[in-house]
Design a protein around this motif. Structure first.
Motif, PDB file in Angstrom:
ATOM      1  N   HIS A 188      24.778  20.472  -7.970  1.00 49.76           N
ATOM      2  CA  HIS A 188      24.401  19.519  -6.928  1.00 49.76           C
ATOM      3  C   HIS A 188      23.673  20.165  -5.754  1.00 49.76           C
ATOM      4  O   HIS A 188      22.575  19.733  -5.390  1.00 49.76           O
ATOM      5  CB  HIS A 188      25.650  18.789  -6.420  1.00 49.76           C
ATOM      6  N   LEU A 189      24.277  21.191  -5.144  1.00 53.61           N
ATOM      7  CA  LEU A 189      23.668  21.755  -3.950  1.00 53.61           C
ATOM      8  C   LEU A 189      22.301  22.368  -4.243  1.00 53.61           C
ATOM      9  O   LEU A 189      21.336  22.164  -3.477  1.00 53.61           O
ATOM     10  CB  LEU A 189      24.597  22.802  -3.330  1.00 53.61           C
ATOM     11  N   GLY A 190      22.211  23.111  -5.352  1.00 46.76           N
ATOM     12  CA  GLY A 190      20.943  23.728  -5.715  1.00 46.76           C
ATOM     13  C   GLY A 190      19.840  22.712  -5.974  1.00 46.76           C
ATOM     14  O   GLY A 190      18.752  22.806  -5.380  1.00 46.76           O
ATOM     15  N   PRO A 191      20.062  21.739  -6.869  1.00 46.88           N
ATOM     16  CA  PRO A 191      19.014  20.737  -7.115  1.00 46.88           C
ATOM     17  C   PRO A 191      18.608  19.954  -5.877  1.00 46.88           C
ATOM     18  O   PRO A 191      17.428  19.639  -5.693  1.00 46.88           O
ATOM     19  CB  PRO A 191      19.655  19.824  -8.167  1.00 46.88           C
ATOM     20  N   LEU A 192      19.576  19.637  -5.007  1.00 50.24           N
ATOM     21  CA  LEU A 192      19.238  18.896  -3.792  1.00 50.24           C
ATOM     22  C   LEU A 192      18.387  19.741  -2.853  1.00 50.24           C
ATOM     23  O   LEU A 192      17.434  19.245  -2.241  1.00 50.24           O
ATOM     24  CB  LEU A 192      20.519  18.441  -3.071  1.00 50.24           C
ATOM     25  N   ALA A 193      18.715  21.028  -2.742  1.00 45.71           N
ATOM     26  CA  ALA A 193      17.926  21.910  -1.889  1.00 45.71           C
ATOM     27  C   ALA A 193      16.535  22.138  -2.462  1.00 45.71           C
ATOM     28  O   ALA A 193      15.568  22.351  -1.714  1.00 45.71           O
ATOM     29  CB  ALA A 193      18.647  23.240  -1.692  1.00 45.71           C
ATOM     30  N   ALA A 194      16.424  22.076  -3.787  1.00 44.54           N
ATOM     31  CA  ALA A 194      15.108  22.271  -4.407  1.00 44.54           C
ATOM     32  C   ALA A 194      14.171  21.108  -4.103  1.00 44.54           C
ATOM     33  O   ALA A 194      12.952  21.287  -3.997  1.00 44.54           O
ATOM     34  CB  ALA A 194      15.279  22.435  -5.917  1.00 44.54           C
ATOM     35  N   THR A 195      14.731  19.921  -3.958  1.00 49.05           N
ATOM     36  CA  THR A 195      13.899  18.753  -3.654  1.00 49.05           C
ATOM     37  C   THR A 195      13.595  18.615  -2.177  1.00 49.05           C
ATOM     38  O   THR A 195      12.661  17.901  -1.802  1.00 49.05           O
ATOM     39  CB  THR A 195      14.589  17.466  -4.149  1.00 49.05           C
ATOM     40  N   ASP A 196      14.389  19.255  -1.311  1.00 48.98           N
ATOM     41  CA  ASP A 196      14.183  19.175   0.138  1.00 48.98           C
ATOM     42  C   ASP A 196      14.252  20.588   0.715  1.00 48.98           C
ATOM     43  O   ASP A 196      15.343  21.152   0.860  1.00 48.98           O
ATOM     44  CB  ASP A 196      15.243  18.281   0.770  1.00 48.98           C
ATOM     45  N   PRO A 197      13.126  21.180   1.049  1.00 53.00           N
ATOM     46  CA  PRO A 197      13.137  22.567   1.559  1.00 53.00           C
ATOM     47  C   PRO A 197      13.986  22.744   2.812  1.00 53.00           C
ATOM     48  O   PRO A 197      14.467  23.845   3.068  1.00 53.00           O
ATOM     49  CB  PRO A 197      11.651  22.832   1.856  1.00 53.00           C
ATOM     50  N   ALA A 198      14.184  21.669   3.587  1.00 53.71           N
ATOM     51  CA  ALA A 198      14.982  21.790   4.811  1.00 53.71           C
ATOM     52  C   ALA A 198      16.439  22.102   4.500  1.00 53.71           C
ATOM     53  O   ALA A 198      17.179  22.564   5.378  1.00 53.71           O
ATOM     54  CB  ALA A 198      14.884  20.511   5.635  1.00 53.71           C
ATOM     55  N   LEU A 199      16.871  21.846   3.263  1.00 55.02           N
ATOM     56  CA  LEU A 199      18.262  22.090   2.897  1.00 55.02           C
ATOM     57  C   LEU A 199      18.485  23.494   2.333  1.00 55.02           C
ATOM     58  O   LEU A 199      19.628  23.853   2.022  1.00 55.02           O
ATOM     59  CB  LEU A 199      18.718  21.055   1.858  1.00 55.02           C
ATOM     60  N   LEU A 200      17.405  24.248   2.191  1.00 54.39           N
ATOM     61  CA  LEU A 200      17.546  25.576   1.594  1.00 54.39           C
ATOM     62  C   LEU A 200      18.343  26.516   2.485  1.00 54.39           C
ATOM     63  O   LEU A 200      19.238  27.237   2.021  1.00 54.39           O
ATOM     64  CB  LEU A 200      16.158  26.165   1.308  1.00 54.39           C
ATOM     65  N   LYS A 201      18.050  26.508   3.784  1.00 56.24           N
ATOM     66  CA  LYS A 201      18.799  27.365   4.705  1.00 56.24           C
ATOM     67  C   LYS A 201      20.271  26.970   4.776  1.00 56.24           C
ATOM     68  O   LYS A 201      21.155  27.838   4.711  1.00 56.24           O
ATOM     69  CB  LYS A 201      18.160  27.329   6.084  1.00 56.24           C
ATOM     70  N   PRO A 202      20.612  25.662   4.905  1.00 52.82           N
ATOM     71  CA  PRO A 202      22.037  25.297   4.854  1.00 52.82           C
ATOM     72  C   PRO A 202      22.713  25.715   3.563  1.00 52.82           C
ATOM     73  O   PRO A 202      23.900  26.071   3.572  1.00 52.82           O
ATOM     74  CB  PRO A 202      21.997  23.774   4.998  1.00 52.82           C
ATOM     75  N   LEU A 203      21.975  25.678   2.466  1.00 53.82           N
ATOM     76  CA  LEU A 203      22.568  26.111   1.198  1.00 53.82           C
ATOM     77  C   LEU A 203      22.944  27.588   1.251  1.00 53.82           C
ATOM     78  O   LEU A 203      24.040  27.980   0.826  1.00 53.82           O
ATOM     79  CB  LEU A 203      21.570  25.864   0.063  1.00 53.82           C
ATOM     80  N   LYS A 204      22.053  28.414   1.787  1.00 50.42           N
ATOM     81  CA  LYS A 204      22.363  29.843   1.890  1.00 50.42           C
ATOM     82  C   LYS A 204      23.579  30.071   2.780  1.00 50.42           C
ATOM     83  O   LYS A 204      24.446  30.897   2.462  1.00 50.42           O
ATOM     84  CB  LYS A 204      21.158  30.587   2.457  1.00 50.42           C
TER      85      LYS A 204
END
Length: 725
Positions: free
Chosen positions: A542-558
């Motif tokens: 979930h977290l990975g695919p969602l961050a892949a579709t929205d670059p703004a979520l990449l930093k929160p994912l890390k």
């Protein structure tokens, strides 16, 4: 304004304090949840609150008596509860003069004789030593003997005017409130202050307010007359000019008015500020309705609603009183929840509210969150964290979706036992009527409850899909929204995702950030419990695919994945603002179901936005922000590990500091309101005394004074000389 962050939990605390202070709610859990009666702090707090409430009731009764011309009743109440007022001959003279006019107003022989007797025994003696102008006023009011009350051209037309009743009633309320320390609840004062700044900001900036239809009716233009200080206080030493200007600009007083207010409070700035705030008039009936709507939406008080038999659907919104009446006529329905896991049936639990102040005793079924005419049953088997949390949900059979929906309703129904019951405003001392509901309707008050907003147009229903048509009960919609909020606030992210998917398979497609945040909660819960494999499965699915579709979520994912490096730390409690997430989910899913957020939330959000903008223009910190807990309302938790959350928090902290030296620049301040990191050669450090001197001599707003000082190197004398040259 809609994006302004607000700490809704802080607002909840203010609202609950307001409702308890005004005796608007009945809380059956109050005795068990509060401190023991033997606790000194608890008993003193309760007695203080009770004493203040009783004093406010007395003040309202005195005000009502004076407004209706019953001066004798007002004097009797003053003699019983506040005899010091009658020792002040300035106030006593005004009361006796009004009594004289009211006796003449009767137009009878007995009234005229009583007026003459009042002149001889009360009014004339008071006129001798009340204040220097009193004797001239005494001789002037004698003209009322020969001029009729309907003669608008007479020299005593103002004495005959009924407006005098309201003036003296307001004056007595102001004086009594200060001497008895019977100030309005904190939320009432905070709301007055925020709305007054909002209206002033919009007026000065020439912009239209999105909440003007509410604020114009809620905060009235007129104020109670100010309390004049006693003559002995005129010899008091001068007050700090900073305090004078802060008070004058905060509540829109003249400089002399601010000085008089400080004299009356003997130099206590915040007490003077409270006195001036309470002079502002609120529509109490409208305020109560807005608070009631908010309390229902937030699950603070019980809605007092039940669905009608046969699954009937309303064709148009209903008002609060209509909905309550509908509940009272159909409260015999209930939902039986059958728990297969425990093989036990949860019987109907009811709470009988104690009879208070003559109110009829009512028994309310706290678990009555019924659906349609079908008896709802479901299995309450525990949900595994490893279950599929797909957002599609389209493969789920209809009966499973009904079971999951009823699970949310039943969970919310279980929470209802913790809610308080709305009591409404009752005046225990005398009969002080407030504005009726009919009068509010005539004034255009169209405050609708969250449930009444749950009925959308046919076009909206067609757009939302068939899932909303399944929820054809207003109580279901309300309980679903509150139930999901309760689940999210407890960190039950997996259950929330399943429930939302069962309601609307497309919801998270349109709100991917909410899904990401819920999956963050689930991930951190698994990390805290030591189940790292399941946590990584959630991250991969979930977290990975969602961050892949929205670059703004990449930093929160890390940043979320960093929790794996701190297995011994409770990341769920320290890193997640669950209450903020719950509120965001409540608003979003509520709108999806047609349950609009309460109007009080719109007022607070817009008012906090203009408060920020106003003091950004003033280039200073609000001195009254902390006592009114406005700073607490602004301390909203940032979204979970969102981008720039840390930098924005640091910027907020840097802008919250106050100083006696203001850094002024001819360039505009940055949009985030933070202090500039670099000071150019054109920037000037303006001394606070220089700013106040320019404001006072030139009658300028603070921002204009600072800009002028910046042009003349911060020299106040040079600025004044150039202006008057």
């Amino acid at each position: 304004m809609d994006s302004t962050p607000v700490n809704w939990e802080a607002l909840d605390a203010l609202i609950i304090d307001f409702a308890k202070s005004e005796n608007l709610i009945e809380d059956s859990n109050l005795s068990s949840s509060s401190s023991p009666p033997s606790s000194p702090s608890s008993s003193s707090s309760l007695s203080l609150s009770s004493s203040s409430y009783h004093s406010r009731l007395i003040i309202r009764q005195i005000r009502r008596s004076l407004e209706t011309g019953d001066v004798d009743s007002a004097i009797d109440l003053l003699r019983t509860h506040a005899p010091f007022i009658l020792d002040d001959h300035r106030l006593l003279f005004r009361l006796q003069k009004q009594k004289f006019i009211e006796l003449l107003r009767r137009g009878t022989v007995e009234g005229r004789d009583s007026a003459i007797d009042c002149l001889r025994t009360a009014l004339a003696p008071c006129a001798l030593d009340a204040y220097p102008e009193a004797y001239e006023e005494f001789k002037h009011v004698l003209l009322a003997f020969i001029y009729d009350k309907d003669d608008q051209t007479s020299p005593v037309a103002c004495e005959w005017s009924e407006r005098r009743r309201f003036d003296i009633a307001g004056l007595m309320s102001t004086v009594l409130r200060a001497h008895l320390h019977a100030y309005d609840p904190l939320f009432s004062m905070t709301l007055r202050y925020l709305i007054s700044i909002h209206k002033g900001f919009c007026f000065r900036q020439g912009i239209s307010s999105p909440i003007s239809d509410l604020t114009e009716r809620l905060l009235l233009e007129e104020r109670d007359p100010p309390a004049t200080p006693q003559e002995s206080l005129y010899e008091a030493p001068p007050f700090d000019e900073v305090d004078i200007q802060a008070l004058a600009h905060a509540v829109e007083l003249t400089r002399q008015g601010a000085i008089d207010s400080l004299r009356f409070s003997k130099g206590d700035l915040f007490q003077a500020f409270q006195n001036e705030l309470c002079r502002m008039k609120l529509d109490v009936s409208m305020l109560d309705e807005l608070v009631h709507e908010y309390c229902i939406y937030r699950g603070i008080v019980d809605s007092g609603l039940a669905s009608p038999h046969g699954g009937q659907t309303l064709s148009k919104p209903m008002r609060v009183d209509q909905l309550v009446h509908s509940y009272c006529s159909s409260r015999d329905c209930s939902v039986e929840v059958d728990c297969i896991a425990s093989k036990a049936s949860d019987g109907d639990s009811s709470i009988t509210n104690a009879q208070m102040d003559g109110s009829p005793e009512k028994s309310i079924d706290m678990t009555s969150a019924q659906g349609t005419d079908v008896e709802l049953r479901f299995s309450c088997e525990p949900t595994s964290n490893n279950e599929d949390c797909s957002t599609s949900g389209s493969h789920q059979p209809e009966n499973l979706r009904v079971q999951q929906r009823s699970r949310t309703i039943a969970y919310a129904a279980g929470e209802r036992s913790k809610r308080k019951r709305w009591r409404g405003r009752h005046y225990d001392v005398g009969s002080t009527p407030s504005i009726s509901s009919d009068e509010c309707s005539k004034q255009g008050l169209s405050t609708t409850t969250l449930i009444s907003s749950s009925y959308m147009s046919q076009e909206q229903q067609g757009l939302e899909g068939h899932f909303i048509q399944d929820i054809n009960n207003r109580e279901d919609k309300y309980e679903i929204v509150v139930g999901l909020k309760a689940l999210a606030s407890k960190g039950m992210a997996t259950e929330v995702v399943e429930e939302v998917n069962s309601l609307d398979p497309t919801f998270f497609m349109q709100n991917p950030t909410l899904l990401f945040q819920l999956k963050q909660v689930e991930f951190l819960k698994l990390v805290s419990s030591g189940d790292y494999s399941s946590a990584l499965r959630v991250a991969c699915s979930h977290l990975g695919p969602l961050a892949a579709t929205d670059p703004a979520l990449l930093k929160p994912l890390k940043e979320t994945l960093l929790a794996l490096l701190q297995p011994n730390e409770d990341a769920l409690e320290k890193g997640l603002p669950l209450q903020a997430l719950a509120t965001s989910l409540q608003v979003a899913i509520g709108r999806r179901l047609g349950v609009e957020e309460p109007q009080l939330m719109k007022i607070i959000r817009a008012a906090l936005h203009t408060h920020n903008e106003w003091f950004r223009l003033q280039m200073c910190k609000d001195r009254f922000e902390s006592p009114l807990q406005i700073d607490s309302l602004k301390q909203a938790s940032p979204p979970i590990f969102t981008p720039n959350a840390t930098s924005k928090s640091n910027a907020d902290r840097s802008s919250n500091g106050s100083s006696q030296v203001t850094i002024s620049s001819s360039t505009r301040m940055s949009e985030d309101g933070s202090s500039p990191t670099q000071v150019s050669s054109r920037d000037v450090a303006c001394d606070e005394n220089a700013i106040l001197k320019v404001m006072e001599f030139l009658a300028l707003p603070r921002a204009d004074a600072i800009h002028l000082l910046a042009q003349y190197n911060g020299n106040a004398e040079t600025v004044i000389q150039q202006i008057f040259a």
